[in-house]
Design a protein around this motif. Structure first.
Motif, short mmCIF file in Angstrom:
data_model
loop_
_atom_site.label_atom_id
_atom_site.label_comp_id
_atom_site.label_asym_id
_atom_site.label_seq_id
_atom_site.Cartn_x
_atom_site.Cartn_y
_atom_site.Cartn_z
N LYS A 2 0.99 -1.19 -0.07
CA LYS A 2 0.14 -0.07 -0.07
C LYS A 2 0.69 1.27 0.11
O LYS A 2 2.11 1.22 0.68
CB LYS A 2 -0.85 -0.02 1.23
CG LYS A 2 -1.71 -1.13 1.59
CD LYS A 2 -3.14 -0.69 0.40
CE LYS A 2 -4.14 -2.06 0.78
NZ LYS A 2 -5.17 -1.78 0.10
N VAL A 3 0.37 2.19 -0.41
CA VAL A 3 1.01 3.54 -0.61
C VAL A 3 0.17 4.41 0.19
O VAL A 3 -0.77 4.76 -0.01
CB VAL A 3 1.18 4.24 -2.01
CG1 VAL A 3 1.81 5.42 -1.86
CG2 VAL A 3 1.93 3.37 -2.83
N ARG A 4 0.68 4.88 1.65
CA ARG A 4 0.01 5.69 2.55
C ARG A 4 0.46 6.79 2.91
O ARG A 4 1.79 7.39 2.70
CB ARG A 4 -0.23 4.76 3.72
CG ARG A 4 -0.68 3.35 3.56
CD ARG A 4 -0.68 2.60 4.83
NE ARG A 4 -1.64 3.27 5.85
CZ ARG A 4 -2.79 2.83 6.19
NH1 ARG A 4 -3.35 1.85 5.66
NH2 ARG A 4 -3.46 3.36 7.14
N ASN A 5 -0.22 7.69 3.19
CA ASN A 5 0.10 9.21 3.85
C ASN A 5 0.68 8.92 5.13
O ASN A 5 1.77 9.81 5.25
CB ASN A 5 -0.86 10.07 4.01
CG ASN A 5 -1.54 10.51 2.62
OD1 ASN A 5 -0.76 10.44 1.42
ND2 ASN A 5 -3.09 10.76 2.41
N SER A 6 0.28 8.19 6.02
CA SER A 6 1.11 8.14 7.38
C SER A 6 1.12 6.37 7.79
O SER A 6 0.18 5.61 7.50
CB SER A 6 -0.07 8.70 8.36
OG SER A 6 0.58 8.45 9.61
N ARG A 24 12.92 7.02 0.41
CA ARG A 24 11.47 6.72 0.86
C ARG A 24 11.39 6.03 2.05
O ARG A 24 12.34 5.46 2.66
CB ARG A 24 10.54 6.05 -0.17
CG ARG A 24 10.43 6.76 -1.54
CD ARG A 24 9.47 6.05 -2.55
NE ARG A 24 8.91 7.10 -3.46
CZ ARG A 24 9.28 6.57 -4.95
NH1 ARG A 24 9.84 5.57 -5.18
NH2 ARG A 24 8.88 7.65 -5.81
N GLN A 39 5.38 5.02 2.35
CA GLN A 39 4.96 6.37 2.50
C GLN A 39 5.01 7.25 1.31
O GLN A 39 5.98 7.37 0.51
CB GLN A 39 5.72 7.22 3.60
CG GLN A 39 5.08 8.54 4.15
CD GLN A 39 5.40 8.95 5.64
OE1 GLN A 39 5.84 8.17 6.24
NE2 GLN A 39 5.45 10.29 5.68
N GLY A 40 3.92 7.82 0.95
CA GLY A 40 3.90 8.54 -0.27
C GLY A 40 2.64 9.59 -0.61
O GLY A 40 2.05 10.15 0.03
#
Length: 40
Positions: A2-6, A24, A39-40
């Motif tokens: 998953k690419v997540r903000n937090s 990253r 994180q992204g």
């Protein structure tokens, strides 16, 4: 993965490791591979 903000919640999961690669932030987990994230 998953690419997540937090990643705050994912790094609380048992077995999680926070890793810095190529500028990253990643969470990897050998106990629970579904908890992989970037994180992204």
């Amino acid at each position: 993965m998953k690419v997540r903000n937090s990643l705050k919640r994912l790094k609380m999961v048992p077995g999680s490791q926070v890793v810095h690669r190529r500028g990253r932030v990643f969470v990897i987990n050998k106990l629970n591979p579904r908890a992989k994230a970037r994180q992204g």
